[in-house]
Design a protein around this motif. Structure first.
Motif, PDB file in Angstrom:
ATOM      1  N   GLN A   1      43.689  42.452  38.951  1.00 41.52           N
ATOM      2  CA  GLN A   1      43.500  42.088  40.356  1.00 41.52           C
ATOM      3  C   GLN A   1      44.792  42.125  41.182  1.00 41.52           C
ATOM      4  O   GLN A   1      44.811  41.691  42.329  1.00 41.52           O
TER       5      GLN A   1
ATOM      6  N   ILE B   1      35.471  38.661  47.008  1.00 43.32           N
ATOM      7  CA  ILE B   1      36.023  39.171  45.739  1.00 43.32           C
ATOM      8  C   ILE B   1      35.875  38.059  44.702  1.00 43.32           C
ATOM      9  O   ILE B   1      36.122  36.887  44.984  1.00 43.32           O
TER      10      ILE B   1
ATOM     11  N   ALA C   1      37.833  45.209  41.793  1.00 43.48           N
ATOM     12  CA  ALA C   1      38.761  44.207  41.266  1.00 43.48           C
ATOM     13  C   ALA C   1      38.047  42.939  40.811  1.00 43.48           C
ATOM     14  O   ALA C   1      38.700  41.977  40.423  1.00 43.48           O
ATOM     15  N   ASN C   2      36.727  42.924  40.833  1.00 41.39           N
ATOM     16  CA  ASN C   2      36.009  41.702  40.465  1.00 41.39           C
ATOM     17  C   ASN C   2      36.245  41.301  39.020  1.00 41.39           C
ATOM     18  O   ASN C   2      36.462  42.149  38.152  1.00 41.39           O
ATOM     19  N   ASP C   3      36.173  40.014  38.770  1.00 37.84           N
ATOM     20  CA  ASP C   3      36.305  39.441  37.435  1.00 37.84           C
ATOM     21  C   ASP C   3      35.087  39.856  36.617  1.00 37.84           C
ATOM     22  O   ASP C   3      34.003  39.306  36.762  1.00 37.84           O
TER      23      ASP C   3
ATOM     24  N   LYS D   1      45.100  41.843  45.387  1.00 39.14           N
ATOM     25  CA  LYS D   1      45.950  40.798  45.977  1.00 39.14           C
ATOM     26  C   LYS D   1      47.025  41.410  46.864  1.00 39.14           C
ATOM     27  O   LYS D   1      47.323  40.898  47.944  1.00 39.14           O
TER      28      LYS D   1
ATOM     29  N   ASP E   1      40.835  47.699  38.898  1.00 39.47           N
ATOM     30  CA  ASP E   1      41.991  46.817  39.078  1.00 39.47           C
ATOM     31  C   ASP E   1      41.749  45.567  38.228  1.00 39.47           C
ATOM     32  O   ASP E   1      41.450  44.496  38.749  1.00 39.47           O
TER      33      ASP E   1
ATOM     34  N   TRP F   1      37.451  36.396  42.067  1.00 39.94           N
ATOM     35  CA  TRP F   1      38.785  36.226  41.504  1.00 39.94           C
ATOM     36  C   TRP F   1      38.720  35.544  40.145  1.00 39.94           C
ATOM     37  O   TRP F   1      37.889  34.673  39.906  1.00 39.94           O
TER      38      TRP F   1
END
Length: 188
Positions: free
Chosen positions: A109, A179, A76-78, A113, A106, A181
């Protein structure tokens, strides 16, 4: 920056979603469950904590199948701020490490979350009813590759979940990279 996952919120329900996988198809998280449970792991490509244990993650995921426990990993990392975690690089990471489970992206994200993921790796172990029974570490290793005889916390907990439907009362939190974000547009 290192982050530590909170303690297990026993009984919390899993969240389903359909996410794109590195194999070119989308996958439902719940469809990865075995008859006795599911591990949802939040990982990423560049994290030194993940890279130190990825071979053991693959080993444990493979061995848990024999106990009726499925496994899925999610990044889910940016990827805009951390290009090494891009979807294309996820494909390279999956091939290089012979991932034997779906590796999903993801991008917005939302799932990270919803699960309350905080670090990579962050492991969520659910019983057959998709209720949380384990939120802990893989083993005692950190950013270095640990000895082969380390206690297998995740594996042992999920075998217990497969047998009894409940995880151990005592659990050690996972520690890893926070993570990455995305910054909300309102904060730019």
């Amino acid at each position: 920056m290192a982050a530590s996952a909170p303690v297990c919120d026993f009984g919390r329900p899993a969240v389903d979603a359909r996410l794109p996988g590195v194999d070119g198809t989308s996958h439902s998280i719940f469809e990865q469950a075995g008859g006795k449970g599911l591990v949802v792991a939040f990982i990423c490509n560049h994290c030194p904590y993940v890279n130190a244990v990825i071979a053991r993650i693959v080993r444990d995921a493979t061995e848990l199948k024999a106990h009726g426990v499925g496994f899925v990993a999610i990044s889910a990392n940016d990827a805009e701020a951390y290009p090494e975690d891009s979807f294309d690089n996820m494909k390279v990471f999956a091939r290089r490490n012979a991932l034997a489970f779906p590796y999903l992206y993801d991008e917005d994200q939302a799932i990270a979350k919803a699960y309350g993921a905080v670090c990579t790796p962050d492991f969520f172990g659910f019983n057959k009813d998709m209720k949380l029974q384990y939120r802990g570490r893989l083993d005692a290793s950190r950013k270095e590759i640990g000895p082969a005889d380390l206690r297998r916390d995740l594996y042992e907990a999920m075998v217990m979940v497969a047998l009894f439907g409940k995880g151990p009362a005592e659990q050690q939190p996972s520690i890893g990279c926070a993570i990455k974000w995305k910054t909300p547009a309102s904060q730019l």
